[in-house]
Structures are given as C-alpha cells and as structure tokens.
Scaffold this motif. Structure first.
Motif, short mmCIF file in Angstrom:
data_model
loop_
_atom_site.label_atom_id
_atom_site.label_comp_id
_atom_site.label_asym_id
_atom_site.label_seq_id
_atom_site.Cartn_x
_atom_site.Cartn_y
_atom_site.Cartn_z
N ARG A 160 8.06 3.19 -18.07
CA ARG A 160 7.54 4.23 -17.07
C ARG A 160 5.88 4.43 -17.40
N ILE A 161 5.26 4.70 -16.38
CA ILE A 161 3.87 5.15 -16.62
C ILE A 161 3.87 6.53 -17.10
N ALA A 162 3.29 6.74 -18.34
CA ALA A 162 2.87 8.08 -18.88
C ALA A 162 2.01 8.86 -18.23
N THR A 163 2.06 10.34 -18.14
CA THR A 163 1.20 11.30 -17.45
C THR A 163 0.86 12.12 -18.64
N PHE A 164 -0.18 12.66 -18.64
CA PHE A 164 -0.66 13.74 -19.72
C PHE A 164 -0.94 15.03 -18.93
N THR A 165 -0.04 15.99 -19.17
CA THR A 165 0.05 17.16 -18.64
C THR A 165 0.34 17.00 -17.00
N GLY A 166 1.07 15.95 -16.66
CA GLY A 166 1.31 15.71 -15.08
C GLY A 166 0.31 14.95 -14.41
N HIS A 167 -0.86 14.45 -15.35
CA HIS A 167 -2.00 13.60 -14.61
C HIS A 167 -1.79 12.41 -14.87
N LEU A 168 -2.37 11.53 -14.35
CA LEU A 168 -2.48 9.95 -14.73
C LEU A 168 -3.27 9.85 -15.88
N THR A 169 -2.76 9.04 -16.57
CA THR A 169 -3.34 8.71 -17.91
C THR A 169 -4.63 7.87 -17.86
N HIS B 51 1.13 -0.97 -0.14
CA HIS B 51 0.07 -0.05 0.01
C HIS B 51 0.74 1.37 -0.07
N ASP B 52 1.97 1.28 -0.56
CA ASP B 52 2.82 2.41 -0.97
C ASP B 52 2.77 3.27 -2.23
N ALA B 53 1.60 4.20 -1.99
CA ALA B 53 1.33 5.21 -2.94
C ALA B 53 2.52 5.87 -3.50
N GLU B 54 3.85 6.22 -2.73
CA GLU B 54 4.92 6.96 -3.19
C GLU B 54 5.62 6.04 -4.01
N LEU B 55 5.88 4.45 -3.74
CA LEU B 55 6.51 3.64 -4.61
C LEU B 55 5.78 3.64 -6.16
N PHE B 56 4.40 3.45 -6.12
CA PHE B 56 3.58 3.38 -7.35
C PHE B 56 3.74 4.84 -7.89
N MET C 218 1.53 20.53 -6.28
CA MET C 218 0.08 20.38 -6.47
C MET C 218 -0.11 19.21 -7.31
N ILE C 219 0.61 19.18 -8.45
CA ILE C 219 0.40 17.89 -9.30
C ILE C 219 0.87 16.64 -8.60
N ASN C 220 1.61 16.75 -7.83
CA ASN C 220 2.25 15.58 -7.21
C ASN C 220 1.31 15.09 -6.08
N GLU C 221 0.53 15.95 -5.39
CA GLU C 221 -0.12 15.66 -4.49
C GLU C 221 -1.62 14.98 -5.12
N MET C 222 -1.92 15.77 -6.11
CA MET C 222 -3.20 15.18 -6.89
C MET C 222 -3.08 13.79 -7.23
N ASN C 223 -1.90 13.35 -7.81
CA ASN C 223 -1.62 11.97 -8.40
C ASN C 223 -1.48 11.16 -7.25
N LEU C 224 -0.72 11.52 -6.00
CA LEU C 224 -0.79 10.84 -4.88
C LEU C 224 -2.20 10.45 -4.24
N ASN C 225 -2.95 11.39 -4.28
CA ASN C 225 -4.47 11.25 -3.82
C ASN C 225 -5.11 10.09 -4.90
N GLN C 226 -5.09 10.30 -6.14
CA GLN C 226 -5.73 9.07 -6.95
C GLN C 226 -4.95 7.83 -6.75
N ILE C 227 -3.60 7.71 -6.51
CA ILE C 227 -3.17 6.41 -6.40
C ILE C 227 -3.58 6.00 -5.09
N GLU D 262 6.13 8.94 -15.18
CA GLU D 262 7.13 9.90 -15.71
C GLU D 262 6.17 11.06 -15.71
N VAL D 263 6.85 12.02 -15.01
CA VAL D 263 6.10 13.57 -15.05
C VAL D 263 6.95 14.57 -15.71
N SER D 264 6.63 15.23 -16.74
CA SER D 264 7.34 16.20 -17.37
C SER D 264 7.75 17.42 -16.23
#
Length: 153
Positions: free
Chosen positions: A144-153, A48-53, A67-76, A58-60
């Motif tokens: 790597r997991i692609a992101t679209f403008t920094g967000h989960l695909t 249950h390691d959201a940060e490992l995931f 803000m982008i990092n926290e939004m992605n971590l919350n979704q994870i 890959e975030v440009s």
C-alpha cells in the motif's frame, strides 16, 4: 535495491493490450510481490483514474475524512497530468529509513505513517517533471502507499 516495473511507452502499449509482458527487475528478492501495486498504478495513469490511484493509499482511520480525501485526490489529479514512463520499486536509503523509524517509534503520536514504510515507489515522468517518490509498506499482505497523517508521502 531497485525493481524496474515498466519500459516507458512500450509498457503503456503492452498494458493497453492486456499485459505488461516482460518487465525488467534488478536486485529485488521477489519482484512479483510488487506486481499488484505497480499494475494498478499503471492502470490508474493510463485511464487517468485518480480514485483508482487513491484506492492504493493506506489512510489511518484516525485522520481520514472528506477534507483529507479531497486534498489527496487533488494532488493525484495534478500528478496524473504527467506522462508516466516508469514505475520503480527501490529500497529506502538508510538515512531516510532511520528518520522513518524514529517517527514510527514515537508511540501514541498522531503524526505517523499509516503503514510501516519498507520501500519506495518511484514514478518517473516524461519531460520537465522528473518524478515522484512515495513510501510503500505492507498491510494484510498487500503493498500500500503510505500516508503521513493522512497526506501523500
């Protein structure tokens, strides 16, 4: 093309014992090339390691920020509430691939994928949640997991 990386609860037990053992792959030229990514996905879900995931993303650097990092971590974290059964690697459907290529070929447009998507990583869950599909691509020889403008695909 589909590569199965996992056998549900059995795979979770094998990973907990230190290895995935035999995984079932179908139609992928070299399924082992996905192994580092899929092993890390399994490990992240088991622990249950959201940060490992998130470290697999890959975030440009053009859009990266707290803000982008926290939004992605919350979704994870929400995604990790599900009990994962399978991690699959599959070819991107042709109609979707054309749309992806159109986005990538726009030039200097900031609305792009962080890596060129080449495959899909499919996460399948037990129960009501059917799963989640994420685009993946290579950067410096690693999937790597692609992101679209920094967000989960």
């Amino acid at each position: 093309m589909l590569a199965r990386v996992g056998l549900g609860t059995l795979t979770l037990a094998l990973l907990a014992w230190g290895g995935l053992g035999k995984s079932c792959f179908a139609g992928v030229p070299d399924p082992q090339e996905y192994r580092p990514l899929t092993d890390q996905v399994w490990k992240a879900f088991l622990t249950h390691d959201a940060e490992l995931f998130y470290s697999l993303y890959e975030v440009s650097n053009k859009v990266e920020g707290p803000m982008i990092n926290e939004m992605n971590l919350n979704q994870i974290r929400i995604l990790m509430k599900g009990e994962i059964l399978e991690v699959l690697v599959e070819k991107i459907p042709a109609k979707d691939m054309q749309e992806i290529q159109d986005i990538q070929n726009r030039g200097v447009d900031p609305y792009r994928y962080s890596v060129n998507p080449e495959r899909m990583l499919l996460l399948r869950f037990r129960g009501g949640q059917s799963g989640r599909n994420l685009l993946i691509g290579k950067k410096n020889g690693q999937w790597r997991i692609a992101t679209f403008t920094g967000h989960l695909t």
